[in-house]
Design an enzyme around this catalytic site. Sequence first.
Site, PDB file in Angstrom:
ATOM      1  N   THR A  52     -21.408 -22.310 -34.737  1.00  0.00           N
ATOM      2  CA  THR A  52     -20.308 -23.150 -34.247  1.00  0.00           C
ATOM      3  C   THR A  52     -18.957 -22.461 -34.417  1.00  0.00           C
ATOM      4  OG1 THR A  52     -19.062 -25.158 -34.783  1.00  0.00           O
ATOM      5  CG2 THR A  52     -20.424 -24.273 -36.524  1.00  0.00           C
ATOM      6  N   TYR A  92     -19.836 -29.221 -43.256  1.00  0.00           N
ATOM      7  CA  TYR A  92     -20.542 -28.769 -42.051  1.00  0.00           C
ATOM      8  C   TYR A  92     -20.154 -27.326 -41.718  1.00  0.00           C
ATOM      9  CZ  TYR A  92     -21.793 -28.357 -37.074  1.00  0.00           C
ATOM     10  OH  TYR A  92     -22.299 -27.927 -35.861  1.00  0.00           O
TER      11      TYR A  92
HETATM   12  N1  LIG Z   1     -23.339 -29.717 -28.968  1.00  0.00           N
HETATM   13  C1  LIG Z   1     -22.352 -28.916 -29.316  1.00  0.00           C
HETATM   14  O1  LIG Z   1     -21.258 -28.974 -28.734  1.00  0.00           O
HETATM   15  C2  LIG Z   1     -22.543 -27.891 -30.427  1.00  0.00           C
HETATM   16  C3  LIG Z   1     -21.459 -27.054 -30.752  1.00  0.00           C
HETATM   17  C4  LIG Z   1     -21.630 -26.103 -31.750  1.00  0.00           C
HETATM   18  C5  LIG Z   1     -22.848 -25.988 -32.394  1.00  0.00           C
HETATM   19  N2  LIG Z   1     -23.880 -26.829 -32.090  1.00  0.00           N
HETATM   20  C6  LIG Z   1     -25.161 -26.650 -32.771  1.00  0.00           C
HETATM   21  O2  LIG Z   1     -26.179 -26.633 -31.784  1.00  0.00           O
HETATM   22  C7  LIG Z   1     -27.361 -27.216 -32.318  1.00  0.00           C
HETATM   23  C8  LIG Z   1     -27.865 -28.307 -31.404  1.00  0.00           C
HETATM   24  O3  LIG Z   1     -26.864 -29.300 -31.267  1.00  0.00           O
HETATM   25  P1  LIG Z   1     -27.045 -30.556 -30.287  1.00  0.00           P
HETATM   26  O4  LIG Z   1     -25.724 -30.892 -29.754  1.00  0.00           O
HETATM   27  O5  LIG Z   1     -28.174 -30.304 -29.369  1.00  0.00           O
HETATM   28  O6  LIG Z   1     -27.417 -31.693 -31.349  1.00  0.00           O
HETATM   29  P2  LIG Z   1     -28.604 -32.778 -31.357  1.00  0.00           P
HETATM   30  O7  LIG Z   1     -28.302 -33.695 -32.491  1.00  0.00           O
HETATM   31  O8  LIG Z   1     -28.787 -33.375 -30.011  1.00  0.00           O
HETATM   32  O9  LIG Z   1     -29.887 -31.898 -31.707  1.00  0.00           O
HETATM   33  C9  LIG Z   1     -30.258 -31.578 -33.031  1.00  0.00           C
HETATM   34  C10 LIG Z   1     -31.719 -31.915 -33.205  1.00  0.00           C
HETATM   35  O10 LIG Z   1     -32.102 -31.543 -34.545  1.00  0.00           O
HETATM   36  C11 LIG Z   1     -32.955 -32.565 -35.034  1.00  0.00           C
HETATM   37  N3  LIG Z   1     -32.889 -32.572 -36.492  1.00  0.00           N
HETATM   38  C12 LIG Z   1     -31.896 -33.041 -37.283  1.00  0.00           C
HETATM   39  N4  LIG Z   1     -32.216 -32.909 -38.570  1.00  0.00           N
HETATM   40  C13 LIG Z   1     -33.432 -32.329 -38.602  1.00  0.00           C
HETATM   41  C14 LIG Z   1     -34.287 -31.934 -39.657  1.00  0.00           C
HETATM   42  N5  LIG Z   1     -33.967 -32.119 -40.952  1.00  0.00           N
HETATM   43  N6  LIG Z   1     -35.466 -31.353 -39.341  1.00  0.00           N
HETATM   44  C15 LIG Z   1     -35.829 -31.188 -38.037  1.00  0.00           C
HETATM   45  N7  LIG Z   1     -35.070 -31.564 -37.007  1.00  0.00           N
HETATM   46  C16 LIG Z   1     -33.875 -32.128 -37.290  1.00  0.00           C
HETATM   47  C17 LIG Z   1     -32.446 -33.858 -34.427  1.00  0.00           C
HETATM   48  O11 LIG Z   1     -33.433 -34.875 -34.401  1.00  0.00           O
HETATM   49  C18 LIG Z   1     -32.029 -33.407 -33.035  1.00  0.00           C
HETATM   50  O12 LIG Z   1     -33.061 -33.591 -32.107  1.00  0.00           O
HETATM   51  C19 LIG Z   1     -27.026 -27.672 -33.727  1.00  0.00           C
HETATM   52  O13 LIG Z   1     -27.429 -26.660 -34.615  1.00  0.00           O
HETATM   53  C20 LIG Z   1     -25.519 -27.774 -33.720  1.00  0.00           C
HETATM   54  O14 LIG Z   1     -24.970 -27.565 -34.996  1.00  0.00           O
HETATM   55  C21 LIG Z   1     -23.749 -27.789 -31.111  1.00  0.00           C
END
Ligand SMILES: NC(=O)c1ccc[n+]([C@@H]2O[C@H](COP(=O)([O-])OP(=O)(O)OC[C@H]3O[C@@H](n4cnc5c(N)ncnc54)[C@H](O)[C@@H]3O)[C@@H](O)[C@H]2O)c1
Length: 368
Positions: A139, A182
């Site tokens: 991130t 975070y």
């Molecule tokens: N969406 C964004 O803008 C963004 C920006 C920067 C970084 N990220 C990173 O990208 C990744 C995906 O983000 P996203 O937006 O798809 O989020 P999201 O919440 O839709 O997806 C995360 C998934 O991880 C699963 N999860 C959570 N805790 C868990 C655990 N203990 N064990 C197994 N599964 C678990 C959740 O059920 C979910 O399906 C994350 O690592 C997030 O930090 C996202």
Amino acid sequence: MTATDAPSAPALTGRRPVLVTGGAGFIGCNVAERLARSGHDVLIYDALARAGVERNLAWLKEKHPTKISVVIGDIRDEASVAAAAGEAAAVFHFAAQVAVTTSLVDPKDDFTVNVAGTIALLEALRRRDNPAPLLFASTNKVYGDLADIPLEATNDAYLPRDGELRVHGINEERPLDFHTPYGCSKGAADQYVLDYARSFGVPTVVMRMSCIYGPRQMGTEDQGWVAHFLIRALEGSPITIYGDGRQVRDILNVSDAVDAYLAAWRRIAVVQGRAFNLGGGPENAVSLRQLLRHVEDLIGRPLQLVFDEWRAGDQRYYVTDTRRVRQALALPRPVTWRKGVAELATWLAQERGLPEITGGRRPAEALP
Ligand SMILES: NC(=O)c1ccc[n+]([C@@H]2O[C@H](COP(=O)([O-])OP(=O)(O)OC[C@H]3O[C@@H](n4cnc5c(N)ncnc54)[C@H](O)[C@@H]3O)[C@@H](O)[C@H]2O)c1
């Protein structure tokens, strides 16, 4: 983007599945879908910790019944993670505690999911004779709140005073500066992922992502703000803006993010051990106020806005310098934000049974 210049998934790798952790989530399910569409067997590993993501799983299984397998498990469960990663042709690691807000409520849980979970995966790969590539979702929060960057405020948005920054955005030379639990947990995982390439030869890549938006995003006030604003607007509910709404982000459509991840896998021999900033870039930089105006235009009625205090670690300005990632991965031009947001509005309205977006008129009342 045309079908011919769209980065495709790498060549098929026999029957070894591609592991997508967090594959029920927003970005993970979009990656999984593209992989399955390209003919790969995909193993999804997800704890279904995020509300609503079971709908993404159902969608994936309906679309690709023979290509998608699912393990419902926690990323901290070392034995289960090792079993899932043992045969994988590649690992896309998206499972995470994803919100700054929740990390402030329970920093230990945030730490164990994001750091210990990532190490469980890295260890499973290190133990293999020929470790599979791992692509990690980091991130822009690893760069902290960027409070040292002098900004000026226009009526609508913050802009850097520095001309170079204004034109190009923030590049990978920016010093790491973890803020909020975070930021610390994702930043630590980011560094472990890079170090497993350096110390153990595990072929890894880190994507430090700005805001990603698009279909299958279950946006909430805690995370996924573009979808969250649209959902509230479509429902006719009030929207809370933390801060003054002039904060700027470069937003990237999820289809472009998927292109980048697949290209990184395809080019892993060249890009392993590297971190890239991934976002929509200066041409997709938009303030909350500007995005909300566009949403008003789309739905054709004024939004109900409530202003509240700034949230911890919130960057006033973050725009990605995309030159390195675009050059290294030969990425096409991203979807323009206005078009992508309009498409997301249509998708959300359909998915939630809300009135169709017709492309509204400009309301009389403007944002403050
Ligand atoms: N969406 C964004 O803008 C963004 C920006 C920067 C970084 N990220 C990173 O990208 C990744 C995906 O983000 P996203 O937006 O798809 O989020 P999201 O919440 O839709 O997806 C995360 C998934 O991880 C699963 N999860 C959570 N805790 C868990 C655990 N203990 N064990 C197994 N599964 C678990 C959740 O059920 C979910 O399906 C994350 O690592 C997030 O930090 C996202």
